[in-house]
Design an enzyme around this catalytic site. Structure first.
Site, mmCIF file in Angstrom:
data_model
loop_
_atom_site.group_PDB
_atom_site.id
_atom_site.type_symbol
_atom_site.label_atom_id
_atom_site.label_comp_id
_atom_site.label_asym_id
_atom_site.label_seq_id
_atom_site.Cartn_x
_atom_site.Cartn_y
_atom_site.Cartn_z
ATOM 1 N N GLU A 111 -3.300 -7.923 3.792
ATOM 2 C CA GLU A 111 -3.565 -7.848 5.242
ATOM 3 C C GLU A 111 -4.296 -6.562 5.619
ATOM 4 O O GLU A 111 -5.211 -6.559 6.445
ATOM 5 C CB GLU A 111 -2.257 -7.886 6.045
ATOM 6 C CG GLU A 111 -1.384 -9.099 5.798
ATOM 7 C CD GLU A 111 -0.302 -8.814 4.760
ATOM 8 O OE1 GLU A 111 -0.638 -8.366 3.633
ATOM 9 O OE2 GLU A 111 0.874 -9.054 5.067
ATOM 10 N N CYS A 113 5.063 -7.443 5.910
ATOM 11 C CA CYS A 113 6.043 -6.345 5.903
ATOM 12 C C CYS A 113 5.843 -5.504 7.171
ATOM 13 O O CYS A 113 4.926 -5.760 7.956
ATOM 14 C CB CYS A 113 5.841 -5.485 4.653
ATOM 15 S SG CYS A 113 4.320 -4.506 4.709
ATOM 16 N N HIS A 122 -2.161 -3.697 0.653
ATOM 17 C CA HIS A 122 -1.701 -5.079 0.817
ATOM 18 C C HIS A 122 -2.889 -5.910 1.322
ATOM 19 O O HIS A 122 -3.810 -5.369 1.964
ATOM 20 C CB HIS A 122 -0.549 -5.140 1.832
ATOM 21 C CG HIS A 122 0.752 -4.618 1.301
ATOM 22 N ND1 HIS A 122 1.953 -4.804 1.950
ATOM 23 C CD2 HIS A 122 1.049 -3.915 0.175
ATOM 24 C CE1 HIS A 122 2.924 -4.255 1.250
ATOM 25 N NE2 HIS A 122 2.411 -3.694 0.172
ATOM 26 N N CYS A 128 2.282 -3.936 7.468
ATOM 27 C CA CYS A 128 1.222 -4.872 7.851
ATOM 28 C C CYS A 128 1.443 -5.448 9.247
ATOM 29 O O CYS A 128 0.482 -5.653 9.991
ATOM 30 C CB CYS A 128 1.118 -5.970 6.804
ATOM 31 S SG CYS A 128 0.587 -5.326 5.203
#
Lengths: 151, 151
Positions: free
Chosen positions: A53, A81, A51, A84
């Site tokens: 992040e 999420c 992801h 993260c």
């Protein structure tokens, strides 16, 4: 602050062009410099943890030779999420600024609300909703096209 | 199954010797082969996301050229945190087997209980408590030494 979110939005747009879910992130040093910027790359890297992040945290930690990014701020176009949100906590990020809220997968204002749990040992300052409409529009357009509808 | 947890415990022991929090993990293919094994490496790699579970998931995903590890099982000596619980979900892991329960940082049976949230879209079968005492002893010994007490 808005300039950093604009760069995160550009990263989200680039992600969409690569066929990735359009989320972008930027990591800022304590003195206001961009340490890392990335879009989501889960498909490109064949990595479910890639992801935006996670990628900017990993890059900044490598640059600073430390798993702790004390005093750094993270901008991301979508509410993080659980994966993260926890990584942001472990990295000791000072401030988290996100764009669109994510009732389906977010873990800051939704789901397990990670920063409100007693199992969370560092919570960043949180600013939600910055450039929310632009971030949400990118996601909506992406998923509409994937479902076969033009936007 | 116990043999895989023994290998995870060996990885946790190796992690302790490197000065890392002693957690180890093993990732098993659908036909029972070890795809990846690792201990925690957050300090060594200067990466706050380098928990044992994340490292084995990333390695296996690279090997299989896919961010989705359908039919794979993950063994880990400690109840996963929110970051790892979510990564396990994103990777579509079939079964999660963990050792010690972690009331302070776990997110499977504690905290945000990720797999019980409506924001979780894939939950593995979960087996908790395998070789629990050995896994917990490793952690306790490690933190006792760090606090200046011999065990």
């Amino acid at each position: 602050m808005t300039d950093f979110m604009k760069i995160a939005l550009e990263e989200a747009e680039s992600a969409a062009k690569r066929g990735e879910v359009p989320v972008g992130s930027v990591l800022i040093s304590p003195n206001g410099e961009i340490l890392a910027q990335s879009g989501n790359r889960t498909e490109e890297l064949a990595d479910p943890t890639a992801h935006a992040e996670i990628l900017v945290i990993r890059k900044a930690a490598t640059l600073l030779h430390s798993p702790r990014l004390v005093g750094c701020d993270l901008y991301v176009t979508l509410e993080p999420c659980a994966m993260c949100a926890a990584a942001i906590s472990f990295a000791r990020i000072r401030r988290l600024v996100f764009g669109a809220y994510d009732p389906k997968g977010g873990a800051v204002e939704h789901g397990g609300r990670f920063y409100a749990q007693p199992t969370c040992h560092h919570a960043p300052e949180v600013v939600g909703g910055m450039e929310e409409r632009k971030a949400a529009h990118l996601l909506k357009a992406f998923f509409n096209v994937r479902r076969g509808h033009e936007t």
